[in-house]
Write a protein that holds these residues in place. Structure first.
Motif, PDB file in Angstrom:
ATOM      1  N   THR A  40       0.838  -1.200   0.000  1.00  0.00           N
ATOM      2  CA  THR A  40       0.000   0.000   0.000  1.00  0.00           C
ATOM      3  C   THR A  40       0.872   1.249   0.000  1.00  0.00           C
ATOM      4  OG1 THR A  40      -1.825  -1.124   1.119  1.00  0.00           O
ATOM      5  CG2 THR A  40      -1.775   1.278   1.272  1.00  0.00           C
ATOM      6  N   GLN A  41       1.918   1.254   0.805  1.00  0.00           N
ATOM      7  CA  GLN A  41       2.828   2.408   0.848  1.00  0.00           C
ATOM      8  C   GLN A  41       3.491   2.620  -0.505  1.00  0.00           C
ATOM      9  OE1 GLN A  41       1.551   4.034   3.720  1.00  0.00           O
ATOM     10  NE2 GLN A  41       3.477   4.965   3.138  1.00  0.00           N
ATOM     11  N   ILE A  42       3.932   1.543  -1.128  1.00  0.00           N
ATOM     12  CA  ILE A  42       4.570   1.662  -2.451  1.00  0.00           C
ATOM     13  C   ILE A  42       3.565   2.188  -3.468  1.00  0.00           C
ATOM     14  CG2 ILE A  42       5.633   0.385  -4.353  1.00  0.00           C
ATOM     15  CD1 ILE A  42       6.711  -1.589  -2.181  1.00  0.00           C
ATOM     16  N   ALA A  43       2.363   1.634  -3.472  1.00  0.00           N
ATOM     17  CA  ALA A  43       1.338   2.053  -4.428  1.00  0.00           C
ATOM     18  C   ALA A  43       0.978   3.526  -4.238  1.00  0.00           C
ATOM     19  CB  ALA A  43       0.101   1.173  -4.291  1.00  0.00           C
ATOM     20  N   LYS A  44       0.876   3.955  -2.988  1.00  0.00           N
ATOM     21  CA  LYS A  44       0.585   5.368  -2.720  1.00  0.00           C
ATOM     22  C   LYS A  44       1.717   6.265  -3.212  1.00  0.00           C
ATOM     23  CE  LYS A  44      -2.418   4.954   1.319  1.00  0.00           C
ATOM     24  NZ  LYS A  44      -2.525   5.200   2.770  1.00  0.00           N
ATOM     25  N   ASN A  45       2.947   5.872  -2.921  1.00  0.00           N
ATOM     26  CA  ASN A  45       4.108   6.669  -3.338  1.00  0.00           C
ATOM     27  C   ASN A  45       4.228   6.753  -4.849  1.00  0.00           C
ATOM     28  OD1 ASN A  45       4.798   7.104  -0.675  1.00  0.00           O
ATOM     29  ND2 ASN A  45       6.364   5.509  -0.626  1.00  0.00           N
ATOM     30  N   GLN A  46       3.914   5.666  -5.532  1.00  0.00           N
ATOM     31  CA  GLN A  46       4.037   5.619  -6.985  1.00  0.00           C
ATOM     32  C   GLN A  46       2.746   6.009  -7.700  1.00  0.00           C
ATOM     33  OE1 GLN A  46       5.527   1.686  -7.920  1.00  0.00           O
ATOM     34  NE2 GLN A  46       7.555   2.154  -7.117  1.00  0.00           N
ATOM     35  N   LYS A  47       1.684   6.262  -6.921  1.00  0.00           N
ATOM     36  CA  LYS A  47       0.370   6.605  -7.475  1.00  0.00           C
ATOM     37  C   LYS A  47      -0.049   5.573  -8.518  1.00  0.00           C
ATOM     38  CE  LYS A  47       0.646  11.351  -6.228  1.00  0.00           C
ATOM     39  NZ  LYS A  47       1.100  12.648  -6.515  1.00  0.00           N
ATOM     40  N   THR A  48      -0.130   4.328  -8.062  1.00  0.00           N
ATOM     41  CA  THR A  48      -0.443   3.226  -8.949  1.00  0.00           C
ATOM     42  C   THR A  48      -1.504   2.321  -8.315  1.00  0.00           C
ATOM     43  OG1 THR A  48       0.561   1.514 -10.318  1.00  0.00           O
ATOM     44  CG2 THR A  48       1.490   1.805  -8.132  1.00  0.00           C
ATOM     45  N   GLU A  49      -1.594   1.104  -8.770  1.00  0.00           N
ATOM     46  CA  GLU A  49      -2.611   0.159  -8.334  1.00  0.00           C
ATOM     47  C   GLU A  49      -2.034  -0.855  -7.348  1.00  0.00           C
ATOM     48  OE1 GLU A  49      -5.776   0.579  -9.900  1.00  0.00           O
ATOM     49  OE2 GLU A  49      -4.706   2.317 -10.684  1.00  0.00           O
ATOM     50  N   LEU A  50      -2.922  -1.409  -6.529  1.00  0.00           N
ATOM     51  CA  LEU A  50      -2.559  -2.483  -5.610  1.00  0.00           C
ATOM     52  C   LEU A  50      -3.492  -3.655  -5.864  1.00  0.00           C
ATOM     53  CD1 LEU A  50      -1.255  -3.795  -3.092  1.00  0.00           C
ATOM     54  CD2 LEU A  50      -2.919  -2.542  -1.717  1.00  0.00           C
ATOM     55  N   TYR A  51      -2.914  -4.832  -6.090  1.00  0.00           N
ATOM     56  CA  TYR A  51      -3.675  -6.056  -6.307  1.00  0.00           C
ATOM     57  C   TYR A  51      -3.305  -7.052  -5.226  1.00  0.00           C
ATOM     58  CZ  TYR A  51      -4.475  -4.014 -10.872  1.00  0.00           C
ATOM     59  OH  TYR A  51      -4.831  -3.157 -11.883  1.00  0.00           O
ATOM     60  N   VAL A  52      -4.297  -7.525  -4.494  1.00  0.00           N
ATOM     61  CA  VAL A  52      -4.070  -8.516  -3.447  1.00  0.00           C
ATOM     62  C   VAL A  52      -4.604  -9.849  -3.948  1.00  0.00           C
ATOM     63  CG1 VAL A  52      -4.521  -9.154  -1.051  1.00  0.00           C
ATOM     64  CG2 VAL A  52      -4.322  -6.730  -1.669  1.00  0.00           C
ATOM     65  N   HIS A  53      -3.705 -10.826  -4.017  1.00  0.00           N
ATOM     66  CA  HIS A  53      -4.071 -12.162  -4.489  1.00  0.00           C
ATOM     67  C   HIS A  53      -4.370 -13.052  -3.289  1.00  0.00           C
ATOM     68  CE1 HIS A  53      -2.487 -11.638  -8.704  1.00  0.00           C
ATOM     69  NE2 HIS A  53      -1.946 -10.590  -8.092  1.00  0.00           N
ATOM     70  N   GLY A  54      -5.241 -14.020  -3.490  1.00  0.00           N
ATOM     71  CA  GLY A  54      -5.513 -15.018  -2.462  1.00  0.00           C
ATOM     72  C   GLY A  54      -4.491 -16.135  -2.552  1.00  0.00           C
ATOM     73  N   LYS A  55      -4.611 -17.110  -1.663  1.00  0.00           N
ATOM     74  CA  LYS A  55      -3.682 -18.252  -1.678  1.00  0.00           C
ATOM     75  C   LYS A  55      -3.759 -19.027  -2.985  1.00  0.00           C
ATOM     76  CE  LYS A  55      -3.086 -18.989   3.198  1.00  0.00           C
ATOM     77  NZ  LYS A  55      -3.041 -19.946   4.294  1.00  0.00           N
ATOM     78  N   ASN A  63      -7.119  -2.083  -5.282  1.00  0.00           N
ATOM     79  CA  ASN A  63      -7.206  -0.703  -4.809  1.00  0.00           C
ATOM     80  C   ASN A  63      -6.404   0.195  -5.743  1.00  0.00           C
ATOM     81  OD1 ASN A  63      -8.663  -1.068  -2.230  1.00  0.00           O
ATOM     82  ND2 ASN A  63      -6.874  -2.273  -1.716  1.00  0.00           N
ATOM     83  N   SER A  64      -6.958   1.350  -6.047  1.00  0.00           N
ATOM     84  CA  SER A  64      -6.283   2.301  -6.912  1.00  0.00           C
ATOM     85  C   SER A  64      -5.854   3.521  -6.109  1.00  0.00           C
ATOM     86  CB  SER A  64      -7.205   2.737  -8.046  1.00  0.00           C
ATOM     87  OG  SER A  64      -6.557   3.713  -8.828  1.00  0.00           O
ATOM     88  N   TYR A  65      -4.600   3.888  -6.259  1.00  0.00           N
ATOM     89  CA  TYR A  65      -4.061   5.085  -5.629  1.00  0.00           C
ATOM     90  C   TYR A  65      -3.566   6.055  -6.698  1.00  0.00           C
ATOM     91  CZ  TYR A  65      -4.272   2.117  -1.545  1.00  0.00           C
ATOM     92  OH  TYR A  65      -4.725   1.288  -0.554  1.00  0.00           O
ATOM     93  N   SER A  66      -3.979   5.861  -7.942  1.00  0.00           N
ATOM     94  CA  SER A  66      -3.453   6.632  -9.061  1.00  0.00           C
ATOM     95  C   SER A  66      -3.993   8.052  -9.131  1.00  0.00           C
ATOM     96  CB  SER A  66      -3.720   5.910 -10.376  1.00  0.00           C
ATOM     97  OG  SER A  66      -5.107   5.691 -10.545  1.00  0.00           O
ATOM     98  N   GLY A  67      -5.169   8.305  -8.587  1.00  0.00           N
ATOM     99  CA  GLY A  67      -5.741   9.639  -8.684  1.00  0.00           C
ATOM    100  C   GLY A  67      -5.643  10.430  -7.403  1.00  0.00           C
ATOM    101  N   GLY A  68      -4.861   9.929  -6.447  1.00  0.00           N
ATOM    102  CA  GLY A  68      -4.741  10.625  -5.185  1.00  0.00           C
ATOM    103  C   GLY A  68      -5.789  10.168  -4.177  1.00  0.00           C
ATOM    104  N   LEU A  69      -6.926   9.713  -4.674  1.00  0.00           N
ATOM    105  CA  LEU A  69      -7.976   9.182  -3.810  1.00  0.00           C
ATOM    106  C   LEU A  69      -7.984   7.667  -3.932  1.00  0.00           C
ATOM    107  CD1 LEU A  69     -10.897  11.629  -4.624  1.00  0.00           C
ATOM    108  CD2 LEU A  69      -9.449  11.637  -2.607  1.00  0.00           C
ATOM    109  N   ARG A  70      -8.180   7.009  -2.828  1.00  0.00           N
ATOM    110  CA  ARG A  70      -8.204   5.544  -2.839  1.00  0.00           C
ATOM    111  C   ARG A  70      -9.570   5.073  -3.283  1.00  0.00           C
ATOM    112  NH1 ARG A  70      -9.806   2.035   1.509  1.00  0.00           N
ATOM    113  NH2 ARG A  70      -9.222  -0.057   0.925  1.00  0.00           N
ATOM    114  N   THR A  71      -9.594   4.167  -4.242  1.00  0.00           N
ATOM    115  CA  THR A  71     -10.836   3.519  -4.645  1.00  0.00           C
ATOM    116  C   THR A  71     -10.651   2.027  -4.511  1.00  0.00           C
ATOM    117  OG1 THR A  71     -10.162   3.456  -6.971  1.00  0.00           O
ATOM    118  CG2 THR A  71     -11.483   5.337  -6.270  1.00  0.00           C
TER     119      THR A  71
END
Length: 73
Positions: A40-55, A63-71
């Motif tokens: 999450t910290q990396i995605a926020k710093n880079q203003k990019t996406e976060l994908y969480v995979h299951g097992k 989660n998207s951090y690309s527009g400054g707002l988290r969606t």
């Protein structure tokens, strides 16, 4: 992993944070929660996406951090 951003993926001994298309993990964590926090910290710093995979390897959260707002999707 083809989607841009950071991916939290299972690694056999815990969870890894990997950049999309990357081979080497940015970091490794014993818990998924720890990996998500780091990614999450990396995605926020880079203003990019976060994908969480299951097992099973499938994306279970995005989660998207690309527009400054988290969606969350």
């Amino acid at each position: 992993m083809t989607k841009k951003g950071q991916h939290v993926v299972p690694n056999g001994n815990g969870w890894s944070v990997k950049k999309a298309g990357g081979v080497k993990a940015s970091s490794n964590h014993p818990t998924q929660a720890g990996a998500v926090q780091a990614a999450t910290q990396i995605a926020k710093n880079q203003k990019t996406e976060l994908y969480v995979h299951g097992k099973d390897g499938r994306i279970r959260e995005h989660n998207s951090y690309s527009g400054g707002l988290r969606t969350k999707k």
